[in-house]
Design a protein around this motif. Structure first.
Motif, PDB file in Angstrom:
ATOM      1  N   PHE A 176      -7.740   0.819  -1.928  1.00 51.59           N
ATOM      2  CA  PHE A 176      -7.336  -0.337  -1.125  1.00 51.59           C
ATOM      3  C   PHE A 176      -8.523  -1.235  -0.802  1.00 51.59           C
ATOM      4  N   ILE A 177      -9.682  -0.627  -0.569  1.00 54.05           N
ATOM      5  CA  ILE A 177     -10.859  -1.412  -0.215  1.00 54.05           C
ATOM      6  C   ILE A 177     -11.443  -2.123  -1.430  1.00 54.05           C
ATOM      7  N   PHE A 209      -7.384   6.872  -1.895  1.00 56.72           N
ATOM      8  CA  PHE A 209      -6.531   5.722  -1.616  1.00 56.72           C
ATOM      9  C   PHE A 209      -7.249   4.703  -0.730  1.00 56.72           C
ATOM     10  N   SER A 210      -8.082   5.153   0.163  1.00 53.24           N
ATOM     11  CA  SER A 210      -8.887   4.208   0.959  1.00 53.24           C
ATOM     12  C   SER A 210      -9.791   3.394   0.045  1.00 53.24           C
ATOM     13  N   ALA A 211     -10.439   4.070  -0.887  1.00 57.11           N
ATOM     14  CA  ALA A 211     -11.334   3.384  -1.823  1.00 57.11           C
ATOM     15  C   ALA A 211     -10.553   2.412  -2.707  1.00 57.11           C
ATOM     16  N   THR A 214     -14.425   9.932  -6.874  1.00 52.99           N
ATOM     17  CA  THR A 214     -14.396  10.392  -5.484  1.00 52.99           C
ATOM     18  C   THR A 214     -14.354  11.916  -5.423  1.00 52.99           C
ATOM     19  N   PHE A 234       0.849   4.054  -2.886  1.00 53.64           N
ATOM     20  CA  PHE A 234       0.609   5.440  -2.494  1.00 53.64           C
ATOM     21  C   PHE A 234       1.734   6.345  -3.011  1.00 53.64           C
ATOM     22  N   GLU A 279      -8.106  15.609   2.155  1.00 55.15           N
ATOM     23  CA  GLU A 279      -9.048  14.605   2.644  1.00 55.15           C
ATOM     24  C   GLU A 279      -9.543  13.728   1.503  1.00 55.15           C
ATOM     25  N   GLN A 298       0.828  -1.206   0.000  1.00 55.44           N
ATOM     26  CA  GLN A 298       0.000   0.000   0.000  1.00 55.44           C
ATOM     27  C   GLN A 298       0.862   1.254   0.000  1.00 55.44           C
ATOM     28  N   GLY A 331      -6.925  11.228   0.441  1.00 56.91           N
ATOM     29  CA  GLY A 331      -6.945  10.104   1.380  1.00 56.91           C
ATOM     30  C   GLY A 331      -8.116   9.170   1.126  1.00 56.91           C
ATOM     31  N   ASP A 332      -9.289   9.749   0.839  1.00 54.68           N
ATOM     32  CA  ASP A 332     -10.468   8.941   0.533  1.00 54.68           C
ATOM     33  C   ASP A 332     -10.259   8.097  -0.724  1.00 54.68           C
TER      34      ASP A 332
END
Length: 191
Positions: free
Chosen positions: A58-59, A54-56, A82, A22, A48, A18, A51-52
């Motif tokens: 990874f998920i 990269f969260s999306a 996003t 990133f 923000e 990850q 960050g959202d």
């Protein structure tokens, strides 16, 4: 980084996979998000949203899928979607008045005057854009409000991109003249 490289790295150490993803795509994602949110978001909103993204990523990434190629497109689509969602939230939030945020502004008369002047300017600008007539008013709104490019606008209006750019340029000149007549001092970049 390709999908295969990411899978191999993820199998060894998910955290480092990850981090590598990133590091490689941060500037790419930031550029996409910045271009979508620069007109309405603060630096914190943009960060923000990054960050959202990269969260999306990874998920939603399916390590068992049959995709084998560069991950740039996958990440770009998630970043764009996003950022558009964040844009819509920010625009909606901009029209909402929260009492907690407004109490400090109400006490400051200069701030109230500034907010009122900006609101008046927006209303005048919208009225003058509408007075340009069709398709010029649509072109200006699509280009500067919806951040559409000339090719997208041209497809909607059955025109060539060159015609769209020319009409946009002429409409902006007319708009500048109308704003000057209304008493607004038009300096470079203030339209």
């Amino acid at each position: 980084m390709t999908d295969t490289e990411y899978k191999k790295l993820y199998d060894k150490d998910p955290g480092s996979a990850q981090t590598a993803l990133f590091d490689e795509y941060l500037s790419y994602v930031y550029a996409i998000v910045y271009n979508k949110l620069r007109s309405c978001g603060s630096r914190e909103d943009i960060e923000e949203c990054v960050g959202d993204v990269f969260s999306a990523v990874f998920i939603s990434y399916d390590r068992n899928g049959c995709f084998d190629g560069d991950m740039k497109g996958f990440i770009g689509i998630i970043a764009s979607r996003t950022a558009i969602q964040m844009y819509r939230r920010l625009v909606r939030r901009g029209d909402t008045v929260y009492i907690e945020e407004e109490t400090s502004e109400i006490a400051d008369t200069e701030q109230v005057e500034h907010i009122t002047e900006r609101s008046e300017m927006r209303n005048t600008l919208l009225r003058l854009i509408k007075s340009l007539g069709e398709p010029d008013s649509d072109i200006i709104i699509q280009k500067y409000y919806y951040n559409m490019n000339s090719n997208e606008i041209a497809a909607k209006h059955s025109m060539s991109p060159t015609s769209v750019r020319m009409r946009c340029s002429r409409a902006l000149k007319k708009l500048k003249e109308l704003l000057t007549r209304e008493g607004y001092d038009m300096k470079e970049g203030n339209i």
